[in-house]
Every structure is written in structure tokens, then in C-alpha cells.
Motif scaffolding. Structure first.
Motif, PDB file in Angstrom:
ATOM      1  N   LEU A 121       0.831  -1.208   0.000  1.00  0.00           N
ATOM      2  CA  LEU A 121       0.000   0.000   0.000  1.00  0.00           C
ATOM      3  C   LEU A 121       0.867   1.260   0.000  1.00  0.00           C
ATOM      4  CD1 LEU A 121      -2.846  -0.959   2.512  1.00  0.00           C
ATOM      5  CD2 LEU A 121      -3.089  -0.575   0.067  1.00  0.00           C
ATOM      6  N   ALA A 122       1.975   1.199   0.724  1.00  0.00           N
ATOM      7  CA  ALA A 122       2.850   2.369   0.785  1.00  0.00           C
ATOM      8  C   ALA A 122       3.517   2.651  -0.554  1.00  0.00           C
ATOM      9  CB  ALA A 122       3.909   2.172   1.859  1.00  0.00           C
ATOM     10  N   GLY A 123       3.565   1.665  -1.421  1.00  0.00           N
ATOM     11  CA  GLY A 123       4.141   1.872  -2.752  1.00  0.00           C
ATOM     12  C   GLY A 123       3.164   2.464  -3.745  1.00  0.00           C
ATOM     13  N   ALA A 124       1.951   2.751  -3.290  1.00  0.00           N
ATOM     14  CA  ALA A 124       0.915   3.285  -4.190  1.00  0.00           C
ATOM     15  C   ALA A 124       1.329   4.592  -4.872  1.00  0.00           C
ATOM     16  CB  ALA A 124      -0.395   3.459  -3.433  1.00  0.00           C
ATOM     17  N   PRO A 125       1.972   5.532  -4.159  1.00  0.00           N
ATOM     18  CA  PRO A 125       2.360   6.774  -4.849  1.00  0.00           C
ATOM     19  C   PRO A 125       3.300   6.539  -6.019  1.00  0.00           C
ATOM     20  CG  PRO A 125       2.559   7.016  -2.480  1.00  0.00           C
ATOM     21  CD  PRO A 125       2.268   5.575  -2.731  1.00  0.00           C
ATOM     22  N   GLU A 126       4.233   5.593  -5.852  1.00  0.00           N
ATOM     23  CA  GLU A 126       5.161   5.311  -6.948  1.00  0.00           C
ATOM     24  C   GLU A 126       4.427   4.678  -8.125  1.00  0.00           C
ATOM     25  OE1 GLU A 126       8.370   2.995  -5.464  1.00  0.00           O
ATOM     26  OE2 GLU A 126       8.921   4.502  -3.974  1.00  0.00           O
ATOM     27  N   ARG A 127       3.505   3.772  -7.811  1.00  0.00           N
ATOM     28  CA  ARG A 127       2.751   3.121  -8.888  1.00  0.00           C
ATOM     29  C   ARG A 127       1.832   4.107  -9.597  1.00  0.00           C
ATOM     30  NH1 ARG A 127       2.288  -0.764  -4.914  1.00  0.00           N
ATOM     31  NH2 ARG A 127       0.162  -0.148  -4.440  1.00  0.00           N
ATOM     32  N   PHE A 178       4.562   6.680   3.510  1.00  0.00           N
ATOM     33  CA  PHE A 178       3.395   7.009   2.706  1.00  0.00           C
ATOM     34  C   PHE A 178       2.862   8.406   3.054  1.00  0.00           C
ATOM     35  CE2 PHE A 178      -1.145   7.081   1.854  1.00  0.00           C
ATOM     36  CZ  PHE A 178      -1.185   6.625   0.551  1.00  0.00           C
ATOM     37  N   ARG A 179       2.808   8.686   4.347  1.00  0.00           N
ATOM     38  CA  ARG A 179       2.257   9.978   4.771  1.00  0.00           C
ATOM     39  C   ARG A 179       3.132  11.130   4.301  1.00  0.00           C
ATOM     40  NH1 ARG A 179      -2.004   9.584   8.396  1.00  0.00           N
ATOM     41  NH2 ARG A 179      -1.820  11.787   8.839  1.00  0.00           N
ATOM     42  N   VAL A 180       4.452  10.903   4.310  1.00  0.00           N
ATOM     43  CA  VAL A 180       5.352  11.962   3.851  1.00  0.00           C
ATOM     44  C   VAL A 180       5.284  12.083   2.328  1.00  0.00           C
ATOM     45  CG1 VAL A 180       7.779  12.607   3.653  1.00  0.00           C
ATOM     46  CG2 VAL A 180       6.892  11.776   5.829  1.00  0.00           C
ATOM     47  N   ASP A 181       5.311  10.967   1.629  1.00  0.00           N
ATOM     48  CA  ASP A 181       5.292  10.980   0.167  1.00  0.00           C
ATOM     49  C   ASP A 181       4.050  11.665  -0.378  1.00  0.00           C
ATOM     50  OD1 ASP A 181       7.669   9.781  -0.037  1.00  0.00           O
ATOM     51  OD2 ASP A 181       6.962   7.834  -0.744  1.00  0.00           O
ATOM     52  N   CYS A 182       2.926  11.377   0.242  1.00  0.00           N
ATOM     53  CA  CYS A 182       1.649  11.873  -0.285  1.00  0.00           C
ATOM     54  C   CYS A 182       1.161  13.124   0.408  1.00  0.00           C
ATOM     55  CB  CYS A 182       0.582  10.799  -0.162  1.00  0.00           C
ATOM     56  SG  CYS A 182       0.846   9.441  -1.255  1.00  0.00           S
ATOM     57  N   ASN A 183       1.917  13.617   1.370  1.00  0.00           N
ATOM     58  CA  ASN A 183       1.471  14.790   2.100  1.00  0.00           C
ATOM     59  C   ASN A 183       0.061  14.553   2.644  1.00  0.00           C
ATOM     60  OD1 ASN A 183       1.659  17.274   3.192  1.00  0.00           O
ATOM     61  ND2 ASN A 183       1.460  18.414   1.273  1.00  0.00           N
ATOM     62  N   VAL A 184      -0.107  13.430   3.289  1.00  0.00           N
ATOM     63  CA  VAL A 184      -1.435  13.018   3.748  1.00  0.00           C
ATOM     64  C   VAL A 184      -1.998  13.998   4.778  1.00  0.00           C
ATOM     65  CG1 VAL A 184      -2.694  11.218   4.993  1.00  0.00           C
ATOM     66  CG2 VAL A 184      -1.042  10.599   3.253  1.00  0.00           C
ATOM     67  N   SER A 185      -1.112  14.606   5.565  1.00  0.00           N
ATOM     68  CA  SER A 185      -1.617  15.540   6.575  1.00  0.00           C
ATOM     69  C   SER A 185      -2.334  16.712   5.909  1.00  0.00           C
ATOM     70  CB  SER A 185      -0.469  16.037   7.455  1.00  0.00           C
ATOM     71  OG  SER A 185       0.537  16.594   6.658  1.00  0.00           O
ATOM     72  N   ALA A 186      -1.806  17.165   4.755  1.00  0.00           N
ATOM     73  CA  ALA A 186      -2.474  18.249   4.024  1.00  0.00           C
ATOM     74  C   ALA A 186      -3.820  17.775   3.499  1.00  0.00           C
ATOM     75  CB  ALA A 186      -1.593  18.722   2.869  1.00  0.00           C
ATOM     76  N   PHE A 187      -3.845  16.541   3.041  1.00  0.00           N
ATOM     77  CA  PHE A 187      -5.096  15.974   2.531  1.00  0.00           C
ATOM     78  C   PHE A 187      -6.134  15.917   3.641  1.00  0.00           C
ATOM     79  CE2 PHE A 187      -8.013  12.674   1.284  1.00  0.00           C
ATOM     80  CZ  PHE A 187      -8.182  12.896  -0.072  1.00  0.00           C
ATOM     81  N   PRO A 200      -7.323   6.490  -8.151  1.00  0.00           N
ATOM     82  CA  PRO A 200      -8.106   5.617  -7.263  1.00  0.00           C
ATOM     83  C   PRO A 200      -7.236   4.740  -6.370  1.00  0.00           C
ATOM     84  CG  PRO A 200      -8.946   5.530  -9.505  1.00  0.00           C
ATOM     85  CD  PRO A 200      -7.696   6.344  -9.544  1.00  0.00           C
ATOM     86  N   ASP A 201      -6.136   4.224  -6.924  1.00  0.00           N
ATOM     87  CA  ASP A 201      -5.263   3.366  -6.121  1.00  0.00           C
ATOM     88  C   ASP A 201      -4.691   4.122  -4.922  1.00  0.00           C
ATOM     89  OD1 ASP A 201      -5.756   1.342  -7.775  1.00  0.00           O
ATOM     90  OD2 ASP A 201      -3.820   1.340  -8.802  1.00  0.00           O
ATOM     91  N   LEU A 202      -4.325   5.354  -5.189  1.00  0.00           N
ATOM     92  CA  LEU A 202      -3.729   6.174  -4.135  1.00  0.00           C
ATOM     93  C   LEU A 202      -4.763   6.485  -3.052  1.00  0.00           C
ATOM     94  CD1 LEU A 202      -1.018   7.423  -3.585  1.00  0.00           C
ATOM     95  CD2 LEU A 202      -1.757   9.475  -4.740  1.00  0.00           C
ATOM     96  N   LEU A 203      -5.965   6.751  -3.490  1.00  0.00           N
ATOM     97  CA  LEU A 203      -7.043   7.039  -2.549  1.00  0.00           C
ATOM     98  C   LEU A 203      -7.345   5.817  -1.688  1.00  0.00           C
ATOM     99  CD1 LEU A 203      -8.717   9.519  -1.957  1.00  0.00           C
ATOM    100  CD2 LEU A 203     -10.506   8.623  -3.444  1.00  0.00           C
ATOM    101  N   SER A 204      -7.371   4.642  -2.321  1.00  0.00           N
ATOM    102  CA  SER A 204      -7.618   3.404  -1.569  1.00  0.00           C
ATOM    103  C   SER A 204      -6.519   3.186  -0.540  1.00  0.00           C
ATOM    104  CB  SER A 204      -7.661   2.212  -2.522  1.00  0.00           C
ATOM    105  OG  SER A 204      -8.679   2.388  -3.459  1.00  0.00           O
ATOM    106  N   ALA A 205      -5.276   3.377  -0.986  1.00  0.00           N
ATOM    107  CA  ALA A 205      -4.150   3.185  -0.068  1.00  0.00           C
ATOM    108  C   ALA A 205      -4.271   4.139   1.114  1.00  0.00           C
ATOM    109  CB  ALA A 205      -2.833   3.409  -0.799  1.00  0.00           C
ATOM    110  N   MET A 206      -4.681   5.361   0.814  1.00  0.00           N
ATOM    111  CA  MET A 206      -4.824   6.366   1.868  1.00  0.00           C
ATOM    112  C   MET A 206      -5.891   5.945   2.883  1.00  0.00           C
ATOM    113  SD  MET A 206      -5.160  10.390   1.089  1.00  0.00           S
ATOM    114  CE  MET A 206      -3.949  10.367  -0.196  1.00  0.00           C
TER     115      MET A 206
END
Lengths: 164, 87
Positions: free
Chosen positions: A28-34, B29-38, B49-55
Motif C-alpha cells: 500500500l505504501a508503494g501506491a504513490p510510486e505506482r 506514505f504519509r510523507v510521500d503523499c502529504n497526507v496531513s495536508a489531505f 483511485p489506487d492512491l485514494l484506496s491506499a490512503m
């Protein structure tokens, strides 16, 4: 005899479940890269329709922020310098921004006088420049959208800053 | 008995590594996606969609991993204690 085997089964079963769960976390953590970079084409499209906002972009804004397009509002758009993503911030209340409050009161600088708002003439970008602007090095900017009281049309100004 | 203790120790180590992997994945993941801002209300217009699901699911899976790891380590520890006590 049965009890120790059962305990081994429980112990190893829990470990196996934890390992599988950790592997799922990694996936799941690899989602941003994918997913790759998050593009901002839609946002650029919004600005190209400056004046009257219609179509899917306007619907997006309404669905995300509950904005009424006939109202004056302020959006904060924040873009991280390192991340290829771009986000829309919460609509800020008029009273939360002094510059907009002045506008709203009607006795300060008028909408048609952007210089009086502290926005230099060169800060007013055209749609063509906006495209470069999105992909440029600017870290943070604000987009003011309101209705021109004289023309009855939407007027958009941009104000941007760089992270120190 | 020594072999049994070693095996329990390996289970504990495996549980600890699993928990560590889950926590590192969450932070990354939280740092890569800036989840706190989200979460603060800044929405990306075009979140895949994949990113949203992962989140949505990563927090849950991390918690599940931590609980399972803790349980595995607790059972292993309890068995070590039982074996040591019984000699």
C-alpha cells in the motif's frame, strides 16, 4: 500433547498473519510510486475559463468545497515544491483574510483596482502564463475569485509567494 | 528446550520486524503523499483511485499489523516464561 501443538499453531499463525499484514502495508505504501505524478491539467483548465466557470471544473469545486459560484470566495492553492501534486485548500471565509474583508466592506480598494490591493500590475497573469506558472517553481499562491460589481463578471487575481 | 526457546525468540523477532515494516511504510506514505495536508482539507483534484484506496486502508492495515505482532510476541513470551518456569 495436543496443547503444545495448538500453541505452536497459534503462535506461528499470528506471526504469519503479522508478516502478511506487514507485506500488505509495504504494498500500500508503494501506491504513490505506482500512481506516478499527479497531474494538474484540470486545474489549468479552470483558469482557462476565467470569467465564467462552467462544466466539470465548476462541479468539482462545488462538490469538494460546497462553494456557490455566485458568491465571492477565496481559494488557497498550495503546491509543494518537491511533490508533483497540487491541492486545493479549504475555501477561506471572507472575514479570515483582511484583504478580502476590505473588499467586502465596500469602502476600501475596489475590485477594479488591483494595485490598491497590493497586487502589482505584473502579478496579473494571463491564462497562457498560468500554465507555466503551475509547473514552475512557485510554492504557494492564492487565487482570488469574485464578481466584478461593475461588469457583473468574475474577476480573478493571483498572488503568490515562495517558501523561504 | 534451548531449541524451543530459540524458536520463540525468532517468532518475537519476526513480530518486531513486521511491526517496524508497518510503521516505516506508514510514515513513508504519509510523507510521500502529504497526507496531513489531505486530511486538513486540501484535496488533490485528481487523486488516482489506487492512491485514494491506499490512503483509506493503510492506517487500518498498520493497526492490524501492530496488533498481530503484539499478540504473536505475547504468546511467544508467555511460552518462554512457562518453559523457563517448568525447567
Amino acid at each position: 500433547m495436543l496443547m503444545p501443538r495448538l500453541l505452536w499453531l497459534v503462535e506461528l499463525g499470528l506471526l504469519a498473519a503479522a508478516v502478511c499484514s506487514a507485506a500488505l502495508c509495504g504494498w500500500l505504501a508503494g501506491a504513490p510510486e505506482r500512481a506516478g505524478p499527479v497531474h494538474v491539467e484540470e486545474l489549468v483548465g479552470v483558469e482557462r475559463r476565467m470569467g465564467v466557470w462552467m462544466g466539470p471544473e465548476a462541479e468539482l469545486l462545488e462538490s469538494y468545497h460546497g462553494l456557490a459560484l455566485m458568491d465571492m470566495y477565496l481559494l488557497a492553492i498550495v503546491r509543494s515544491a518537491e511533490k508533483p501534486s497540487l491541492s486545493w485548500g479549504h475555501p477561506l471565509g471572507v472575514e479570515e483574510d483582511p484583504a478580502v474583508s476590505v473588499l467586502d466592506q465596500g469602502d476600501g480598494p475596489r475590485l477594479t483596482d488591483p494595485e490598491a490591493l497590493g497586487l502589482a500590475a505584473e502579478d496579473r497573469r494571463t491564462a497562457v502564463e498560468w500554465s507555466d506558472f503551475c509547473y514552475g517553481t512557485v510554492d504557494r499562491w492564492r487565487m482570488f475569485v469574485y464578481r466584478d460589481p461593475e461588469g457583473g463578471d468574475y474577476v480573478t487575481y493571483f498572488q503568490w509567494t515562495r517558501e523561504p | 528446550m534451548m531449541r524451543s526457546l530459540w524458536t520463540h525468540g525468532l517468532v518475537c523477532a519476526g513480530a518486531a520486524v513486521s511491526a517496524l515494516i508497518a510503521l516505516v511504510a506508514l510514515v513513508r506514505f504519509r510523507v510521500d503523499c502529504n497526507v496531513s495536508a489531505f486530511e486538513a482539507g486540501a484535496y488533490w483534484l485528481d487523486v488516482p483511485p489506487d492512491l485514494l484506496s491506499a490512503m483509506q486502508y493503510l492506517d487500518l492495515v498498520v493497526v492490524a499489523t501492530l496488533i498481530l505482532s503484539l499478540l504473536a510476541a505475547a504468546v511467544a513470551g508467555w511460552r518462554v516464561w512457562m518453559e523457563v518456569r517448568s525447567g
